[in-house]
Design a protein around this motif. Structure first.
Motif, short mmCIF file in Angstrom:
data_model
loop_
_atom_site.label_atom_id
_atom_site.label_comp_id
_atom_site.label_asym_id
_atom_site.label_seq_id
_atom_site.Cartn_x
_atom_site.Cartn_y
_atom_site.Cartn_z
N GLU A 1003 -4.43 43.31 -2.58
CA GLU A 1003 -5.38 42.82 -3.58
C GLU A 1003 -6.79 42.81 -3.04
N PHE A 1004 -6.95 42.41 -1.79
CA PHE A 1004 -8.29 42.40 -1.19
C PHE A 1004 -8.82 43.83 -1.02
N ALA A 1005 -7.94 44.74 -0.63
CA ALA A 1005 -8.38 46.12 -0.38
C ALA A 1005 -8.90 46.78 -1.65
N PHE A 1006 -8.35 46.44 -2.81
CA PHE A 1006 -8.74 47.10 -4.05
C PHE A 1006 -9.69 46.25 -4.89
N GLN A 1007 -10.31 45.23 -4.30
CA GLN A 1007 -11.33 44.47 -5.01
C GLN A 1007 -12.54 45.37 -5.27
N GLY A 1008 -13.04 45.30 -6.49
CA GLY A 1008 -14.24 46.08 -6.82
C GLY A 1008 -13.96 47.53 -7.12
N ALA A 1009 -12.69 47.92 -7.28
CA ALA A 1009 -12.36 49.33 -7.56
C ALA A 1009 -12.42 49.57 -9.06
N THR A 1010 -13.59 49.42 -9.66
CA THR A 1010 -13.75 49.62 -11.12
C THR A 1010 -14.81 50.68 -11.34
N GLY A 1011 -14.42 51.92 -11.19
CA GLY A 1011 -15.35 53.02 -11.42
C GLY A 1011 -14.93 53.81 -12.64
N VAL A 1012 -15.49 54.99 -12.75
CA VAL A 1012 -15.14 55.86 -13.87
C VAL A 1012 -13.70 56.31 -13.71
N ASP A 1013 -12.90 56.10 -14.72
CA ASP A 1013 -11.47 56.46 -14.73
C ASP A 1013 -10.71 55.79 -13.60
N GLY A 1014 -11.25 54.73 -13.05
CA GLY A 1014 -10.54 54.03 -11.99
C GLY A 1014 -10.47 54.78 -10.68
N LYS A 1015 -11.29 55.81 -10.49
CA LYS A 1015 -11.21 56.63 -9.29
C LYS A 1015 -12.31 56.31 -8.29
N CYS A 1016 -13.01 55.23 -8.49
CA CYS A 1016 -14.06 54.84 -7.54
C CYS A 1016 -13.41 54.34 -6.25
N LEU A 1017 -13.97 54.72 -5.12
CA LEU A 1017 -13.43 54.31 -3.84
C LEU A 1017 -13.60 52.80 -3.65
N PRO A 1018 -12.52 52.05 -3.49
CA PRO A 1018 -12.66 50.59 -3.28
C PRO A 1018 -13.44 50.30 -2.01
N PRO A 1019 -14.35 49.35 -2.04
CA PRO A 1019 -15.18 49.09 -0.83
C PRO A 1019 -14.38 48.55 0.34
N ASN A 1020 -13.26 47.90 0.07
CA ASN A 1020 -12.46 47.30 1.16
C ASN A 1020 -11.20 48.10 1.47
N LEU A 1021 -11.19 49.39 1.10
CA LEU A 1021 -9.96 50.18 1.24
C LEU A 1021 -9.50 50.25 2.70
N LEU A 1046 1.85 48.41 -4.43
CA LEU A 1046 0.67 49.25 -4.14
C LEU A 1046 0.44 50.26 -5.24
N GLN A 1047 1.51 50.78 -5.85
CA GLN A 1047 1.39 51.79 -6.89
C GLN A 1047 0.68 51.26 -8.14
N ARG A 1048 0.67 49.95 -8.32
CA ARG A 1048 -0.05 49.39 -9.49
C ARG A 1048 -1.54 49.70 -9.41
N TYR A 1049 -2.05 49.76 -8.19
CA TYR A 1049 -3.48 50.00 -8.01
C TYR A 1049 -3.79 51.49 -7.85
N VAL A 1050 -2.76 52.32 -7.81
CA VAL A 1050 -2.95 53.77 -7.71
C VAL A 1050 -2.15 54.38 -8.85
N ALA A 1051 -2.60 54.15 -10.04
CA ALA A 1051 -1.81 54.50 -11.22
C ALA A 1051 -1.82 56.00 -11.50
N GLU A 1052 -2.85 56.74 -11.10
CA GLU A 1052 -2.95 58.15 -11.41
C GLU A 1052 -3.06 58.94 -10.11
N PRO A 1053 -2.71 60.21 -10.13
CA PRO A 1053 -2.92 61.02 -8.93
C PRO A 1053 -4.40 61.08 -8.57
N LEU A 1054 -4.69 60.74 -7.32
CA LEU A 1054 -6.07 60.70 -6.86
C LEU A 1054 -6.28 61.74 -5.77
N PRO A 1055 -7.44 62.36 -5.72
CA PRO A 1055 -7.72 63.32 -4.64
C PRO A 1055 -7.77 62.59 -3.30
N CYS A 1056 -6.97 63.07 -2.34
CA CYS A 1056 -6.85 62.38 -1.06
C CYS A 1056 -7.28 63.27 0.10
#
Length: 1194
Positions: A1003-1021, A1046-1056
């Motif tokens: 939960e702490f790692a994904f705080q602030g992860a509210t970007g376009v389409d949810g693909k913004c890099l979380p600041p605490n990742l 963990l998958q709840r916060y990575v709902a879509e395929p993301l470029p890694c």
């Protein structure tokens, strides 16, 4: 690599054998038309031979069947293995029956014995035999192999047991290494001794007949040698033990034969001298034949010994398994003791010397125990000169061994070496060994005490030594002087109690000679020119105190021994007798000693502790009141002379003990105490009156300050153990503290005792009020408590460091007492006086710890640069002790919930950096808080890591991101790793806590992860890299649950592909470690790939059931999902999931807030079969989690 026996094999009472032995004896081969030279061709031939084998085995073993009552049923043993497993009652008869069977048909009996050794190895398989003569020699050597057939899943071992070539075949379970010698429980522990005894009895019964037939021993030795070369641990261990015990038994036979040979030789010589001329004698010829027969047997035995030693010992004494190495060393030591003429030489001793360096403590211990048996016999020591010179340095270093038992036995061995080897230990070696008397491990200290006593303190002829003026105490006086001299040279002047405890078991006689000790102290130099010096007198007084304490309490000093020793009846009787002797002697002598050393604070402080070990009834029963008056008079004079707190506290404690309730002398002592306190208060009142008259002038007079300081210290020391409320001391000392808060010019020498005295006054008032007091007294005391707390807060900012530290300690103790009062007597008083610190006070206490305990070295060196230059090592240790006391006091507030547990996060931050100084305190705090509240303690840990991470992130450039290689980030990871180690090995016990860490961390790692389409890099990742240190503490089913969370916060395929997403990939890998999904961490396109829906189990191919391998996940993706096995696996997985859902919600509810369903986006929702009602069955569970094992903590 040995298959686990079935239920029948584990229970010796069953008729099923641990080895399904299909043996082909020679007789069966010769009598069969279908079998020729052991070559079996057709299944029908094999079946026929097998039936013949079983008939022969049944007939041969029927004569030795024994019955035994087990669990109320008669159990019939049909094999040697089962008979030996049952016990020793029928061992002799069983061996006799086997010998008779051997004489009738040696092939059948030998194959029975071969099966016995195979069964003892825990092998569940079959043994076949073919004659050596049937094959060419080259073919034989080519077939001496051990292989694993991957097609059938069977293990084969083919080796020679002359005259047969044996083939052992058994199914293999690679994860199982269970066999009788290593099984636990009393039954299997006894099996080993039975197994060894069977071999010994077998050799003993065969020594007069079949032992020398060149058939039995050749076969057994070749069998054991072949098994000892196996890659299978069970075969190696069992056969090595059997071979070593066989050689031990053969050595005993060799000794008997040697004795008989010498007897026959002597008789032959006597008979030869008796007859004259060339006359022949039948008796002489008979003795000659007997002598030659013995020589021939000895040669046979020698060949057997050489074959076993070279074939087994030389290959196995360096085996990878420590139990095998230990067995070899244990047996070779016994050979040396039993037959030193053959084995006690450097050719064999070198093996023991080499294994002294073994990595396993068990092997080193066997070496030392074996050497003890050799060095304890003086006649053998002369043969070991070369070994002693070569390995002496290694043995001298072994008391430092990390294993306690090895260290103890090494010290005992050195004791034997020093006794039986002249000048083998140098003076430097002895000095090194003497220092072990101060070690905290008591068995090692006691062994070193024996070495010290016998080597240095106890000399022959001491009893006859009568020094000048020594009288009857000559021997004890000499020993005491040597002990004092040793202690002074050791320069460990605070460890007398440890030295005495080490010597207590060996030197108790002269250590309890208190009459000799006090005589030495009371002697005058005029009477004896050899009187003790001042340093010697100080040490002797410390020795007296330590011996009195040891005799009266009967347990080791603090730090040596986990708990108080439980005394036996005999020890309690000795303890009571010693207490009586102590009392009767020191009642008369102690006043004289106090009078002689009244001006020496250290000596007086030690002497004043002796009365607490008195049997006080002796004063009245022995009519010794006059000695009590002398003691009280001397104590009063000492209080008047000294202001040292150790002396004053010892005096106060003496009065407290002598005033104990129920003692006849308590009234007399109470009157003396009241008179003393009146005098002390009179002096203090005079000084206070003078102070209030002069004030400023008084504070500048050093003489006046010194007198006030001494008076306050005396009163404070007595107020600690005695209630002085009636002298109204509280108002006097509180006025001084108020004066300091208003004026600020009171000397430190007055502030410190005034603070302590005020604190003691309040404690006595609190104790009195809690018993039974009116409400008005409770409210009055409550006001005083608040007032004193405010004064303490003011003193926390005092300019003097000593004052601040003293106030902090008082505040911590004060808050702890007020928040944990006993409510049994007066609940209303507890409610009114209960006091918990507010947020402001908690912050001030925490700030104090940060500034005074965890101060940075650079800052400290700047502020105290000049002072640090003058400090020596002892001062630094004193400062460290003060800091540890401050930290321990604050940590107690955390442990007992006086302050918020979250405050511990600031303490935990310094765990790694200050581990050497404060690591034990912080670790104990963590353990206690976890015991009190696991979840809150876990949240404190994660809060600590989050705060450190935020500090690290703020110090980094926001554009460049978090630097994973920086020192601060590495330190945070190391701290997380240390935290994970505190959870120990029991994953079930720490299951909930570790899961909470992962939940909070995600939960702490994904705080602030509210970007376009949810693909913004979380600041605490990158925080995921830190909590990945806890992944190895998760149970396998919990790893899948955390992954699902963990998958709840990575709902879509993301470029890694970028490095910025690497923390997420690494954390995912840590959750999927040792899983089959690990192979698909990244897809071929470099995108995040969801986990599959079924867990692929590992494939173990077995010929018996003919099961097909399961299809891997990657293979399954490329095939149509219409395989019946895939659907069955899927249904079974979902069934297990539903059956465990309630259980997982109960234990890890924070990971399963809505059952085990994940909120996938609409694109990921799939539907399966539609029921008749038209409703689609939702299958959007997290993943198809196989939660087998999730009930481990239930």
């Amino acid at each position: 690599m040995i298959a686990e026996p079935n239920a029948a094999s584990n229970l010796p009472g069953q008729k099923g054998n641990a080895v399904h032995g299909e043996t082909v004896p020679e007789s069966a081969v010769q009598n069969s038309n279908c079998v020729r030279n052991g070559n079996l061709k057709t299944p029908r031939e094999k079946r026929k031979v097998r039936e013949q084998c079983e008939n022969i085995r049944t007939n041969s073993s029927s004569s030795r069947r024994v019955s035994q009552l087990q669990n109320g049923e008669v159990v019939e043993a049909v094999t040697l293995f089962e008979v030996v497993s049952m016990g020793k009652q029928a061992m002799q008869s069983v061996v006799d029956d086997w010998v008779e069977a051997y004489k009738q048909d040696r092939n059948v009996a030998l194959l029975d014995l071969i099966n016995f050794f195979i069964q003892c190895s825990g092998c569940q398989g079959m043994v076949t035999a073919e004659m050596f003569q049937s094959l060419h020699k080259k073919d034989v050597m080519r077939k001496m192999t051990e292989t694993f057939d991957e097609e059938t899943g069977l293990q084969y071992k083919k080796f020679m047991a002359y005259p047969w070539i044996l083939t052992v075949t058994w199914p293999v379970d690679m994860d199982n290494e269970d066999y009788p010698l290593i099984r636990t429980g009393p039954y299997w522990k006894k099996f080993k001794s039975n197994f060894c005894e069977f071999i010994a009895v077998l050799v003993q019964q065969c020594q007069c007949s079949i032992l020398y037939d060149s058939y039995l021993m050749d076969t057994v030795i070749s069998l054991l040698t072949g098994l000892a070369d196996s890659m299978v641990r069970a075969f190696r261990h069992t056969s090595t033990l059997a071979a070593m015990k066989l050689l031990t038994a053969v050595v005993s036979v060799h000794l008997n034969l040697d004795v008989n040979k010498h007897s026959a030789q002597r008789l032959y010589e006597v008979e030869k001298k008796r007859i004259s001329g060339k006359r022949t004698s039948y008796r002489l010829d008979q003795l000659e034949r007997k002598r030659k027969e013995y020589e021939h047997k000895l040669l046979e035995i020698q060949n057997m010994m050489n074959a076993i030693f070279k074939g087994t010992f030389l290959n196995r004494y360096r085996d990878v398994i420590p139990e095998i190495r230990a067995t070899c060393i244990e047996e070779i030591s016994s050979w040396m003791k039993t037959y030193p003429d053959a084995f006690l030489n450097d050719s064999y001793l070198k093996y023991i010397g080499w294994m002294l360096y073994d990595k396993q403590a068990e092997v080193r211990l066997k070496c030392l125990l074996g050497l003890q048996g050799l060095y304890s016999r003086k006649e053998l020591v002369s043969r070991m000169d070369l070994f002693t010179s070569r390995f002496k340095d290694r043995i001298v270093s072994m008391p430092l061994d990390k294993d306690h038992e090895v260290a103890v036995q090494a010290m005992k061995l050195l004791m034997l070496m020093s006794q039986n080897c002249e000048d083998v230990l140098s003076a430097e070696d002895c000095e090194t060994l003497y220092r072990f008397v101060y070690t905290t491990h008591r068995p090692l200290a006691v062994a070193a005490g024996e070495f010290l006593y016998k080597r240095l303190l106890s000399h022959e002829g001491d009893e006859e030594v009568q020094p000048k003026g020594g009288g009857k105490f000559g021997a004890s006086a000499h020993q005491l002087k040597r002990l004092i001299h040793f202690f002074l040279e050791s320069e460990l002047h605070e460890h007398v109690a440890y030295l005495i405890d080490s010597l207590w078991d060996w030197a108790g006689k002269f250590l309890k000679d208190w009459e000799c000790m006090t005589t030495l102290l009371l002697k005058n130099a005029e009477e004896d020119g050899e009187a003790l010096s001042d340093a010697h007198e100080s040490i002797l007084i410390e020795i007296i105190l330590a011996t009195v304490r040891e005799a009266a309490e009967g347990h080791p000093p603090v730090g040596r021994g986990a708990a108080k020793k439980i005394l036996s009846v005999k020890e309690k009787k000795i303890q009571l007798e010693d207490c009586t002797r102590i009392t009767e002697h020191f009642i008369m002598v102690l006043p004289q000693l106090l009078a002689k050393y009244s001006t020496d604070a250290q000596k007086v402080a030690n002497l004043l502790q002796i009365p607490q070990y008195y049997d006080l009834d002796v004063y009245s029963t022995g009519h010794l009141e006059k000695h009590l008056d002398a003691l009280l008079r001397e104590v009063k004079n000492i209080v008047a002379q000294h202001s040292d707190m150790s002396v004053l506290e010892a005096s106060s404690r003496t009065y407290c003990i002598l005033c104990s309730e129920g003692i006849a002398i308590s009234g007399q002592v109470d009157r003396a105490r009241t008179q003393l306190i009146d005098e002390l208060m009179g002096q203090l009142n005079q000084l206070l009156d003078r102070f209030w008259q002069k004030e400023e002038e008084f504070c500048t007079d050093a003489g006046e300050i010194s007198q006030m300081h001494s008076a306050l210290r005396r009163v404070t020391a007595f107020h600690n153990a005695h209630d002085l409320t009636k002298w109204n001391l509280y108002d006097k000392t509180l006025r001084l503290l108020v004066f300091e808060t208003e004026r600020g010019n009171l000397p430190v020498l007055m502030i410190l005792p005034a603070l302590q005295c005020t604190y003691f006054s309040l404690l006595w008032q609190l104790a009195a009020v809690l018993e039974n007091s009116p409400k008005e007294s409770l409210f009055a005391l409550r006001r005083e408590l608040r007032r004193f707390s405010q004064i303490c807060l003011c003193f926390l900012r005092h300019k003097e460091k000593d004052v601040r530290e003293k106030v902090f300690m008082i505040l911590c103790d004060w808050l702890l007492i007020l928040s944990h009062q006993d409510s049994n007597n007066n609940e209303e008083a507890v409610r009114l006086l209960d006091y918990l610190p507010n947020t402001s006070l908690q912050e001030k206490l925490l700030l104090f710890i940060q500034e005074h305990v965890f101060v940075e070295e650079e800052e400290e060196s700047k502020d105290l640069a000049e002072e640090e230059e003058r400090k020596d090592e002892s001062c630094k240790l004193d400062d460290l002790h003060k800091k540890r006391s401050l930290l321990a006091a604050y940590c107690k507030l955390i442990v007992y919930n006086v302050v918020e547990m979250s405050a511990a996060a600031e303490i935990y931050k310094h765990y790694v950096k200050t581990y050497n100084d404060f690591g034990d305190i912080i670790k104990e705090t963590l353990s206690k808080t976890r015991h009190n509240n696991k979840i809150q303690s876990t949240k404190t840990l994660i809060l600590c890591l989050q705060q450190l991470f935020r500090t690290h992130a703020e110090s980094q450039d926001s554009r460049s991101g978090v630097d994973f290689s920086s020192a601060s980030f590495t330190n945070i990871k190391e701290l997380a790793r240390r935290f994970s180690l505190t959870f120990g090995w029991d994953q079930v016990k720490s299951r909930e806590s570790v899961a909470m860490i992962h939940k909070e961390g995600i939960e702490f790692a994904f705080q602030g992860a509210t970007g376009v389409d949810g693909k913004c890099l979380p600041p605490n990742l990158s925080f995921l890299l830190i909590i990945s240190e806890f992944s190895n503490k998760l149970l396998k089913p919990d790893k899948r649950l955390v992954y699902a969370y963990l998958q709840r916060y990575v709902a879509e395929p993301l470029p890694c592909r970028g490095d910025e997403w690497q923390p997420l990939v690494s954390y995912r890998n840590s959750l999927l470690a040792n899983e089959d999904e690990e192979s698909s961490v990244l897809g071929s396109s470099g995108e995040w790939t969801p986990v599959g829906t079924s867990k692929t189990s590992s494939f173990k191919r077995k010929l018996s059931n003919g099961s097909l391998p399961e299809t891997s996940r990657i293979e399954a993706e490329g095939k149509a999902p219409d395989l019946p096995c895939a659907s069955q696996l899927e249904k079974r997985s979902r069934k297990r999931l539903k059956s465990r859902e309630v259980h997982l919600q109960e234990h890890l509810p924070f990971l399963c807030p809505g059952g085990l369903r994940r909120r996938y986006c609409q694109k990921e929702i799939k539907t399966e079969d539609v029921s008749e009602g038209g409703q689609a069955e939702d299958t959007t569970e997290d993943v198809d989690v196989d939660v087998v094992g999730a009930d481990q903590d239930s």
